[in-house]
Design a protein around this motif. Structure first.
Motif, mmCIF file in Angstrom:
data_model
loop_
_atom_site.group_PDB
_atom_site.id
_atom_site.type_symbol
_atom_site.label_atom_id
_atom_site.label_comp_id
_atom_site.label_asym_id
_atom_site.label_seq_id
_atom_site.Cartn_x
_atom_site.Cartn_y
_atom_site.Cartn_z
ATOM 1 N N GLN A 248 -14.247 -39.792 39.383
ATOM 2 C CA GLN A 248 -13.741 -41.154 39.218
ATOM 3 C C GLN A 248 -13.781 -41.895 40.549
ATOM 4 O OE1 GLN A 248 -9.747 -41.410 37.730
ATOM 5 N NE2 GLN A 248 -9.668 -43.624 37.881
ATOM 6 N N GLU B 107 -15.966 -45.189 41.245
ATOM 7 C CA GLU B 107 -15.342 -46.435 41.689
ATOM 8 C C GLU B 107 -15.911 -46.883 43.031
ATOM 9 O OE1 GLU B 107 -11.175 -45.769 41.685
ATOM 10 O OE2 GLU B 107 -11.001 -45.757 39.488
ATOM 11 N N ARG C 213 -17.842 -50.317 43.833
ATOM 12 C CA ARG C 213 -17.536 -51.178 44.966
ATOM 13 C C ARG C 213 -18.775 -51.440 45.814
ATOM 14 N NH1 ARG C 213 -15.587 -55.283 45.912
ATOM 15 N NH2 ARG C 213 -14.062 -54.574 44.355
ATOM 16 N N GLU D 292 -13.246 -52.452 39.981
ATOM 17 C CA GLU D 292 -13.534 -51.055 39.651
ATOM 18 C C GLU D 292 -12.415 -50.390 38.859
ATOM 19 O OE1 GLU D 292 -12.231 -51.268 44.021
ATOM 20 O OE2 GLU D 292 -13.507 -52.360 42.629
ATOM 21 N N LYS D 293 -11.179 -50.753 39.177
ATOM 22 C CA LYS D 293 -10.057 -50.172 38.431
ATOM 23 C C LYS D 293 -10.061 -50.640 36.989
ATOM 24 C CE LYS D 293 -8.024 -47.737 41.629
ATOM 25 N NZ LYS D 293 -7.905 -46.272 41.484
ATOM 26 N N SER E 194 -12.722 -48.742 35.194
ATOM 27 C CA SER E 194 -12.298 -47.376 34.879
ATOM 28 C C SER E 194 -11.319 -47.367 33.719
ATOM 29 C CB SER E 194 -11.653 -46.732 36.113
ATOM 30 O OG SER E 194 -12.615 -46.500 37.114
#
Length: 508
Positions: free
Chosen positions: A216, A220, A224, A260-261, A264
């Protein structure tokens, strides 16, 4: 929310998702490369390029829900708007985006490959442990079934008026032996079950979550970097073409929209199963009055059971992986740095034990020499069992030390391994020579009075290639200078005057 906790059973989706991310980086690199070529052309070529890399329907629509995928689509749309106003910027784009991202992509592929390999290795180790559990369970079931048969036969024989007392005793003895064997199998099964449940718990709650969380973080970070690449795509053009700043600001905005969060979390929501991790396998006690039929049926349990883990077996397992030991003695199941530390610690531990055993052996030999010179102080033969046991212990420790040093050499590799082993063996080198010094010291005291203690004949030919040994031929008569002290070796003298050690089992 994280992958290790919420997506513990979604290995396939994580595999596809991370591969999709790599494909996106590759697609973006190719896009920029072709863009540098097309940049020298006409606006029509730029519009065609935008159309070429636009995603169309199907699974691509689902990918576009992720901000890093959707932003690229917005970039392509903006490119269509200002296609006719492009001028040459190919060189800056090639050096500022393509080169850097290509290098990063190679590192990213290697990192992903390592994480997937760790996950597969963890899966294989748990599979092997489960097979061992099944094997011990079947053996327990079989042995207990045989025990019940033997017990019934003993009771039948005891109730048979025609059976002799010897027959009854024989049947009881057989039943007792089968019962003892079944108890041992039961204990083996219980121990293996406990071991498997511990490994399974570690697998689902520690090992796999750690690997998935690393993936993960990797994904991420990729997102980025892609966001930075998208923004850089715009920044290069801004420096060269202030006139089209409005369009470039739209592209930069598209890059800035990436979260990115959020991506996810969206991925987790798409693929989170909500299943609980498998519970511990229950112990099946065959000693609690289960009938034979039930015991026999348990040898072939139903094939339907909950998934043991979230991996599919799409790829072929190599020969090396098939023979990989479960949680091996060489600590190969640990990460490299941890493995080296554990091996070095083990070597230090064995070296201390070896030094202690050598000191003990030297003390015993000296004590024996004193007893032989002055029998009033003690019986030399009373020390033989201790000397023999110490000698065997020294041999075992040396074997283990060599084994762990070899594993450390493999783990460290090259010059680093040599340094590590040399540093470790500096204090053991002297210890390795001590047995010879013991014999030399012992021999020096009796050089003047040493005589053969007997004769023997060689039963087999022996090639003495090691230091201190001699070669003998079958049928050769030899003089025994020193009998076997329990370590399997004796010192002999050949007719030609050559003296040395040979295996005791090679002579009579």
């Amino acid at each position: 929310m994280d992958w290790g906790t919420d997506l513990w059973d979604q290995y396939d989706h994580i595999d596809k998702h991370t591969q999709s991310g790599l494909d996106l980086v590759e697609r973006y690199i190719k896009f920029v490369k072709e863009r540098t070529e097309i940049e020298q052309g006409y606006a029509k070529q730029l519009r065609n390029l935008s159309k070429k890399y636009a995603k169309r329907g199907g699974k691509d629509e689902q990918d576009c829900k992720f901000s890093n995928h959707a932003s690229l689509q917005e970039i392509l749309n903006e490119l269509n708007d200002y296609a006719g106003q492009r001028e040459l910027i190919a060189e800056n784009m090639m050096t500022g985006i393509c080169v850097d991202l290509t290098k990063y992509l190679q590192d990213l592929k290697q990192e992903r490959k390592t994480h997937l390999a760790d996950a597969k290795k963890a899966q294989q180790n748990l599979e092997i442990s489960f097979k061992q559990l099944e094997s011990t369970k079947k053996r327990f079931a079989k042995e207990w079934a045989e025990t019940e048969k033997a017990t019934q036969q003993a009771e039948k024989t005891e109730n048979d008026v025609n059976a002799t007392r010897l027959d009854v005793e024989k049947a009881k003895t057989h039943a007792h032996g089968r019962t003892h064997m079944a108890e041992e199998c039961r204990n083996d099964y219980a121990a293996q079950l406990q071991k498997y449940n511990k490994e399974q718990n570690f697998f689902y709650y520690t090992e796999i979550p750690q690997i998935f969380n690393k993936m993960q973080d990797m994904d991420e970070l990729r997102i980025r970097r892609m966001a930075e690449g998208y923004c850089q795509f715009a920044d290069i053009e801004k420096k060269v073409q202030p006139i089209i700043s409005k369009c470039l600001e739209g592209i930069s905005t598209a890059g800035g929209k990436i979260n990115e969060k959020q991506d996810s979390m969206l991925f987790i929501e798409q693929h989170k199963s909500g299943f609980e991790r498998p519970a511990d396998v229950e112990f099946e006690d065959y000693t609690q009055g289960i009938k034979s039929a039930t015991s026999e049926s348990s040898l072939n349990p139903p094939k339907v059971r909950a998934k043991l883990w979230p991996f599919s077996k799409k790829t072929k397992i190599s020969q090396a992986e098939k023979h990989m030991p479960p949680l091996a003695e060489d600590f190969s199941h640990l990460p490299p740095e941890q493995r080296k530390k554990r091996l070095q610690s083990k070597i230090d531990e064995i070296s201390k034990e070896l030094q202690k055993a050598l000191d003990q052996s030297e003390a015993l030999e000296k004590m024996k020499g004193v007893y032989e010179q002055n029998t009033q102080m003690g019986d030399p033969s009373s020390l033989e069992p201790q000397i023999s046991e110490t000698s065997q212990n020294i041999g075992r420790l040396r074997g283990e030390l060599a084994k762990y040093e070899m594993w450390l050499s493999e783990a460290v590799g090259g010059e680093e391994s040599s340094n590590a082993i040399n540093n470790n063996t500096q204090h053991t080198g002297v210890a390795a020579e001590q047995p010879q010094n013991i014999y030399l010291e012992f021999d020096d005291d009796f050089d003047d009075v040493e005589t053969p203690v007997g004769q023997c004949m060689a039963l087999y030919t022996f090639q003495g290639n090691s230091e201190g040994t001699i070669s003998i031929t079958e049928g050769e008569m030899l003089s025994v200078m020193e009998e076997d002290k329990g370590d399997g070796w004796m010192r002999v003298l050949r007719a030609g005057g050559e003296e040395g050690y040979i295996p005791s089992s090679y002579v009579k």
